[in-house]
Design an enzyme around this catalytic site. Sequence first.
Site, short mmCIF file in Angstrom:
data_model
loop_
_atom_site.label_atom_id
_atom_site.label_comp_id
_atom_site.label_asym_id
_atom_site.label_seq_id
_atom_site.Cartn_x
_atom_site.Cartn_y
_atom_site.Cartn_z
N ARG A 68 66.52 -13.59 38.41
CA ARG A 68 65.96 -14.61 39.44
C ARG A 68 64.90 -15.34 39.11
NH1 ARG A 68 65.09 -10.98 44.30
NH2 ARG A 68 65.91 -13.30 45.30
N GLU A 242 60.87 17.57 35.56
CA GLU A 242 60.12 15.71 35.25
C GLU A 242 58.63 16.26 35.55
OE1 GLU A 242 61.74 12.00 34.00
OE2 GLU A 242 63.01 13.21 36.45
N HIS A 266 73.33 12.85 35.05
CA HIS A 266 72.52 13.41 34.00
C HIS A 266 73.41 14.83 34.32
CE1 HIS A 266 70.78 9.44 33.89
NE2 HIS A 266 69.20 9.90 34.17
C1 BG6 Z 1 66.81 8.43 34.91
C2 BG6 Z 1 66.41 8.54 36.21
O1 BG6 Z 1 67.96 8.26 34.68
O2 BG6 Z 1 66.41 9.61 34.31
C3 BG6 Z 1 64.37 8.91 36.33
O3 BG6 Z 1 66.72 7.35 37.17
C4 BG6 Z 1 64.72 9.92 35.51
O4 BG6 Z 1 64.21 8.77 37.29
C5 BG6 Z 1 65.36 9.75 34.02
O5 BG6 Z 1 62.96 9.93 35.35
C6 BG6 Z 1 65.33 10.77 33.11
O6 BG6 Z 1 65.39 10.53 31.80
P1 BG6 Z 1 64.59 11.10 30.42
O7 BG6 Z 1 65.17 10.80 29.23
O8 BG6 Z 1 63.12 10.36 30.65
O9 BG6 Z 1 64.21 12.55 30.47
#
Ligand code: BG6
Length: 531
Positions: A68, A242, A266
């Site tokens: 946008r 994480e 995931h």
């Molecule tokens: C994303 C999530 O799909 O995957 C994030 O939205 C997350 O919150 C991320 O940090 C983790 O993926 P990767 O590849 O960085 O481990």
Amino acid sequence: MKANELPVVVEAKPVEFDSPPLPQGDSCVAVIFGATGDLTRRKLVPALFHLACIGCTSNQFMVLGVARNELSQEVFREQIRKGLTESKDGKLSDADWQRLAPRLHYLSGELDDPGTYNKLRARLAELEADGDTGSNRLFYFATPPSLAPKIVDGLDAAGLADEEKGWTRVVIEKPFGHDLASAHALNEKLAQVFDEDQIYRIDHYLGINTVQNILVFRFGNSLFEPVWNRNYVDYVEITAAESIGVGSRAGYYEQAGALRDMVANHLLQLVALTAMEPPVAFDANSVREEKVQVWRSLQRMTFDEIAKRTVRGQYGSGAIDGELVPGYRDEHGVSGGSLTETFVALEFQIENWRWAGVPFYVRTGKRLAQPLTEIAVHLKRTPQALFARTPNEQINPNVISLRIKPDEEITLAFGAKYPGSEMRTANVHMEFCYRTAFNSPPPSAYETLLLDIMRGDATLFTRADGVEAQWKVINPIKDAWAEQRPKDLPNYAAGSAGPAMADQLLARNGHRWSDLTEGFDRCEKQNEPEQ
Ligand code: BG6
């Protein structure tokens, strides 16, 4: 590594491989909706440009960003260039940038305005007249899920869904809908306009090399599959931890939470790849069929079971790598009383012949002690404590760990005899590290997946019934949680291993999570020169 374990360095010598020929994607125009967002800048364009640099796509391909914001082409290119310098996947030489920058284009327009799609049609006609793209069009929805139906309508009304001259493929980012009803509605909307083989529902975890390797490990070796079942496996533990916080994504994350953001896609993918039966062939439908069967076999939990078998958490302030970080509620854009979960742990039971009675524990969280993504398959103890009357430490059961982060590696923990005349045992590790063994970094997940889209291979993408099967698992948990408001948030400190309740979830069955506070730098150690 536990105190009574010793590392066994199994040589992961770089092996000379004849590199396989680089696969080729069809030339196309990649139209990215949501082009000023983080994903486009940090992941999509770096991946597309890298593919062009290594010769996997024709130099005639083009990227047309749509968003946008009123931006000039130059400003858009500058934003992308900045993203490329920040992205670890997309380092480009100046010469490559000069060559590829002219292939980047921009169109501003509201995505819910039909006029935008008419402008898009005209712009595509101009670009296609200029370059050799085979009239192939890849429409990437890097947008919030609520915009997806509007984009489908817009493309349809402007006649952009047809495949008159080349192919037309649509790529939908996760999360696919925000619950079962919205995912089903989006599937129906897409099906009115596109055939299923034009639709690519993306989950970037499936593009990660080690994740794809799960199938090779299981079905390409006769060593592991015979023990991969309830007779030998005690429990399976899947972690995606994480240490980063919510960053600048609070607007999205407040609505999503860890359950929708990580578990609904995931982590369910990792569960499916670990638990699925061998597909009849390595093709899109056979692989996807077996994964759907796993999600269908996950036991639906009652309200009471959800209370017992799920844990949610939210981080408070704490220290990561010695640095103080704020709690979730103090992050920019998060409400002071937010109940959004940044941590989830749960126990799945798979109701099928292979896995009946074997718990699959899954946990994910932000701001945990350190990043670790792995699947750990814990085998049962040996039936007899044969060495118990010798001067021994206990031999721990075998654990096969398929690690995705911080390094892509596979380790096997087993018992071995200490050297010497006494019968004394130790727990040791055998390690295979991707980086050192193959001596080349694997491609980024988005590179793999974008190339697959350009080649028309949907094996690593989720089918319509797959996303709905995933939501059928998540919906009851989401609903039960909405009714039981948590009173103890925040319940873990940033930099810790998560809420204590998550440990109790496993402890009641005599099981334990991998320790998130121990070091996971085994690959690094293997690279160190011998003293
Ligand atoms: C994303 C999530 O799909 O995957 C994030 O939205 C997350 O919150 C991320 O940090 C983790 O993926 P990767 O590849 O960085 O481990």
